[in-house]
Design a protein around this motif. Sequence first.
Motif, PDB file in Angstrom:
ATOM      1  N   ASP A 188       0.849  -1.181   0.000  1.00 30.16           N
ATOM      2  CA  ASP A 188       0.000   0.000   0.000  1.00 30.16           C
ATOM      3  C   ASP A 188       0.889   1.237   0.000  1.00 30.16           C
ATOM      4  O   ASP A 188       1.615   1.479   0.969  1.00 30.16           O
ATOM      5  CB  ASP A 188      -0.894  -0.021   1.243  1.00 30.16           C
ATOM      6  N   PRO A 189       0.862   2.081  -1.061  1.00 28.89           N
ATOM      7  CA  PRO A 189       1.753   3.246  -1.109  1.00 28.89           C
ATOM      8  C   PRO A 189       1.433   4.306  -0.074  1.00 28.89           C
ATOM      9  O   PRO A 189       2.253   5.195   0.180  1.00 28.89           O
ATOM     10  CB  PRO A 189       1.537   3.782  -2.529  1.00 28.89           C
ATOM     11  N   THR A 231       7.052   2.299   4.699  1.00 26.43           N
ATOM     12  CA  THR A 231       7.788   1.069   4.389  1.00 26.43           C
ATOM     13  C   THR A 231       8.825   0.742   5.453  1.00 26.43           C
ATOM     14  O   THR A 231       9.402  -0.341   5.439  1.00 26.43           O
ATOM     15  CB  THR A 231       8.475   1.196   3.023  1.00 26.43           C
ATOM     16  N   SER A 276       2.385   6.883  -5.066  1.00 26.88           N
ATOM     17  CA  SER A 276       3.186   5.712  -5.405  1.00 26.88           C
ATOM     18  C   SER A 276       4.466   5.764  -4.572  1.00 26.88           C
ATOM     19  O   SER A 276       4.723   6.750  -3.865  1.00 26.88           O
ATOM     20  CB  SER A 276       3.523   5.692  -6.904  1.00 26.88           C
ATOM     21  N   ARG A 277       5.246   4.684  -4.645  1.00 29.96           N
ATOM     22  CA  ARG A 277       6.504   4.618  -3.891  1.00 29.96           C
ATOM     23  C   ARG A 277       7.648   4.219  -4.816  1.00 29.96           C
ATOM     24  O   ARG A 277       7.498   3.368  -5.692  1.00 29.96           O
ATOM     25  CB  ARG A 277       6.409   3.579  -2.770  1.00 29.96           C
ATOM     26  N   ALA A 299       7.912   8.537  -1.164  1.00 33.13           N
ATOM     27  CA  ALA A 299       6.545   8.668  -1.664  1.00 33.13           C
ATOM     28  C   ALA A 299       6.476   9.739  -2.750  1.00 33.13           C
ATOM     29  O   ALA A 299       7.122  10.788  -2.646  1.00 33.13           O
ATOM     30  CB  ALA A 299       5.601   9.019  -0.519  1.00 33.13           C
TER      31      ALA A 299
END
Length: 250
Positions: free
Chosen positions: A31-32, A36, A100-101, A107
């Motif tokens: 999940d962006p 992380t 997005s990542r 990010a």
Amino acid sequence: MKYPFISMAVLLGVAGCQSGAPASGNASTPDPLKATLSGDACPDMGQKAYFFWMEPRSVEPGDAVALFPYWTDMPGGYNRLPPGCLGDLGVYPEGTAAFSRQEDGLAIATIGPDVQAGTRLRLDGAYNGHGLTGLVEVFRAADNPLVGTWRQEGRDCVSGSAVQELVFTGGGDFSVTWTPFEVYKDYWGSYTFDAQTGAISLTVESGNQLPEDVMPSGIATVSDGRLVFDGVSLGTPRSAAEACHGAFTK
């Protein structure tokens, strides 16, 4: 007129983040919107000011904006945090940006291609429970080629008279600075610009150094990466004997 930087009190007072769009149903896709990294990889800096940037960013529809998290305990200070520790991403109004990542956890917010010029967005996130925010003002360069940071060509001007930073934002603000230092600006205000006729009008609202000989209205022409004023003068700074009327480049 927006203040030339987001105040420390506002930054410290950010207390939450707008929820973003839900992740896809593919369980193998991270999940962006979520961080992380966690734990020791994300040191807590305490009750500081957390932010993405201090002044509104001017972007066009479709632009990708990197969300680097920072903290500070003094105006103008930027201390970078691990980007993978940034989570709880969101945007307001909802649906105006997608997230997005990168592989390193950074990010990226991509502004929707159909977002109208003049829209102001707020990008949100959280670092170890501390809220971050960054304002974005959407514009289209075809309609307003002034937007950006310009520097005056001073080779034909007296020493100290050339403007080192002339900033036009997509939200209709401008600032003038002869000697840039951190977030310092000499004066600022709002502006109007007609791309068809080139007519420009500056409204000076406040500042630290306000020349008495500012000529705020005239014609602005942008061609081949150069900005030229006709009838407009940004004034004479205290360090110079007269104003500089040279062209500007980015």
